[in-house]
Write a protein that holds these residues in place. Sequence first.
Motif, PDB file in Angstrom:
ATOM      1  N   PHE A  28      45.076  41.320  45.566  1.00 29.58           N
ATOM      2  CA  PHE A  28      43.944  40.421  45.714  1.00 29.58           C
ATOM      3  C   PHE A  28      42.972  40.860  46.790  1.00 29.58           C
ATOM      4  O   PHE A  28      41.797  40.548  46.719  1.00 29.58           O
ATOM      5  CB  PHE A  28      44.438  38.995  45.991  1.00 29.58           C
ATOM      6  CG  PHE A  28      45.783  38.908  46.611  1.00 29.58           C
ATOM      7  CD1 PHE A  28      45.934  38.946  47.979  1.00 29.58           C
ATOM      8  CD2 PHE A  28      46.901  38.800  45.820  1.00 29.58           C
ATOM      9  CE1 PHE A  28      47.181  38.862  48.557  1.00 29.58           C
ATOM     10  CE2 PHE A  28      48.160  38.715  46.395  1.00 29.58           C
ATOM     11  CZ  PHE A  28      48.313  38.748  47.763  1.00 29.58           C
ATOM     12  N   THR A 109      41.411  41.606  40.475  1.00 26.09           N
ATOM     13  CA  THR A 109      41.523  40.186  40.772  1.00 26.09           C
ATOM     14  C   THR A 109      40.269  39.447  40.331  1.00 26.09           C
ATOM     15  O   THR A 109      39.403  39.998  39.650  1.00 26.09           O
ATOM     16  CB  THR A 109      41.771  39.987  42.279  1.00 26.09           C
ATOM     17  OG1 THR A 109      42.055  38.614  42.545  1.00 26.09           O
ATOM     18  CG2 THR A 109      40.564  40.418  43.099  1.00 26.09           C
ATOM     19  N   SER A 146      37.909  43.052  48.134  1.00 24.49           N
ATOM     20  CA  SER A 146      38.413  43.124  46.759  1.00 24.49           C
ATOM     21  C   SER A 146      37.826  44.285  45.968  1.00 24.49           C
ATOM     22  O   SER A 146      38.267  44.557  44.859  1.00 24.49           O
ATOM     23  CB  SER A 146      38.128  41.804  46.032  1.00 24.49           C
ATOM     24  OG  SER A 146      38.833  40.742  46.632  1.00 24.49           O
ATOM     25  N   VAL A 188      49.533  39.810  39.995  1.00 28.90           N
ATOM     26  CA  VAL A 188      48.473  39.795  40.995  1.00 28.90           C
ATOM     27  C   VAL A 188      48.338  38.372  41.518  1.00 28.90           C
ATOM     28  O   VAL A 188      48.136  37.440  40.748  1.00 28.90           O
ATOM     29  CB  VAL A 188      47.135  40.266  40.393  1.00 28.90           C
ATOM     30  CG1 VAL A 188      46.029  40.147  41.434  1.00 28.90           C
ATOM     31  CG2 VAL A 188      47.256  41.700  39.904  1.00 28.90           C
ATOM     32  N   SER A 190      46.533  35.249  43.621  1.00 30.67           N
ATOM     33  CA  SER A 190      45.155  34.755  43.541  1.00 30.67           C
ATOM     34  C   SER A 190      44.748  34.125  44.860  1.00 30.67           C
ATOM     35  O   SER A 190      45.583  33.744  45.683  1.00 30.67           O
ATOM     36  CB  SER A 190      45.030  33.726  42.410  1.00 30.67           C
ATOM     37  OG  SER A 190      45.884  32.615  42.655  1.00 30.67           O
ATOM     38  N   SER A 212      51.055  33.234  44.913  1.00 33.53           N
ATOM     39  CA  SER A 212      51.726  34.005  43.875  1.00 33.53           C
ATOM     40  C   SER A 212      52.950  33.222  43.437  1.00 33.53           C
ATOM     41  O   SER A 212      53.193  32.102  43.903  1.00 33.53           O
ATOM     42  CB  SER A 212      52.149  35.385  44.394  1.00 33.53           C
ATOM     43  OG  SER A 212      53.228  35.261  45.306  1.00 33.53           O
TER      44      SER A 212
END
Length: 260
Positions: A28, A109, A146, A188, A190, A212
């Motif tokens: 992320f 992400t 990111s 992945v 968030s 997660s």
Amino acid sequence: MKFRRRERRLAESGPYYRQRGWQMSAGFLAVVVVVGGVVTALSGSDATTGRANAAASEGPLSRPSAPGDGRPQGCRTDDGTDGATDDGTHGEPPETAPEDVTWRPLGVTKVPVSASAGPTLIQGPLWWCYAHTPTGAVLAAHVIPSHMSGSDWRTVTEQQVVAGQGRDMFEFQRATVRDTDAPNGAEVASYAGFSVVSYEDTAAVIRLLLKSTQGYAVTTVSLRWSGGDWKVRPDDNGSLHSPVAAVQSAGGFTLWGGTT
């Protein structure tokens, strides 16, 4: 705004970029890509590096700032939000998520973007022009790191990471990691929320809440107002964010909604 909560540091030995906690944040924050739990090294060629640096030197954040407000040419934001003064130097940390936020895929992400607080301009790999407010800093703390897993990371680094020893160290370490421009099937985490640890007109410290299947974790991103926009300020060791720490709950954070 400062909060205290019980945290469990992921205590590990070795360089931070090889620690599981640092790698856990890669999906992320996209600072490094971990495939099957192993960091895959891939050095970039001199030719690729040269093209990337040339493109970076011609980027929008390298151009002269517009007279008056000191913003890069073409960049305009609503700096009157968050209780800011006319010059955008004082704002109140947001207690709720911005109403105009939408979520857009970026690398591996999804990140929040706001029509009022930024990034209001997207030019190739550069998502830039953030409001000179706490909310603008919050969004920059999510978006800029990111970008770092993809093939355009050098351009973003040159334009949106504060120059100095920390940036040099980050570039050196990042050059040994394979680029990943899209999710590879691995889990992945968030972005779940945020808090503003500190804010002033020249600097901000933003805490990010990550979620997660293992629960919640937090990390901190420092930013500086430089060249008329928010940029990430790395540590001297090259880290774009603090070590990841597990937390028991989301208490003390402003929560996002609609991240998936």
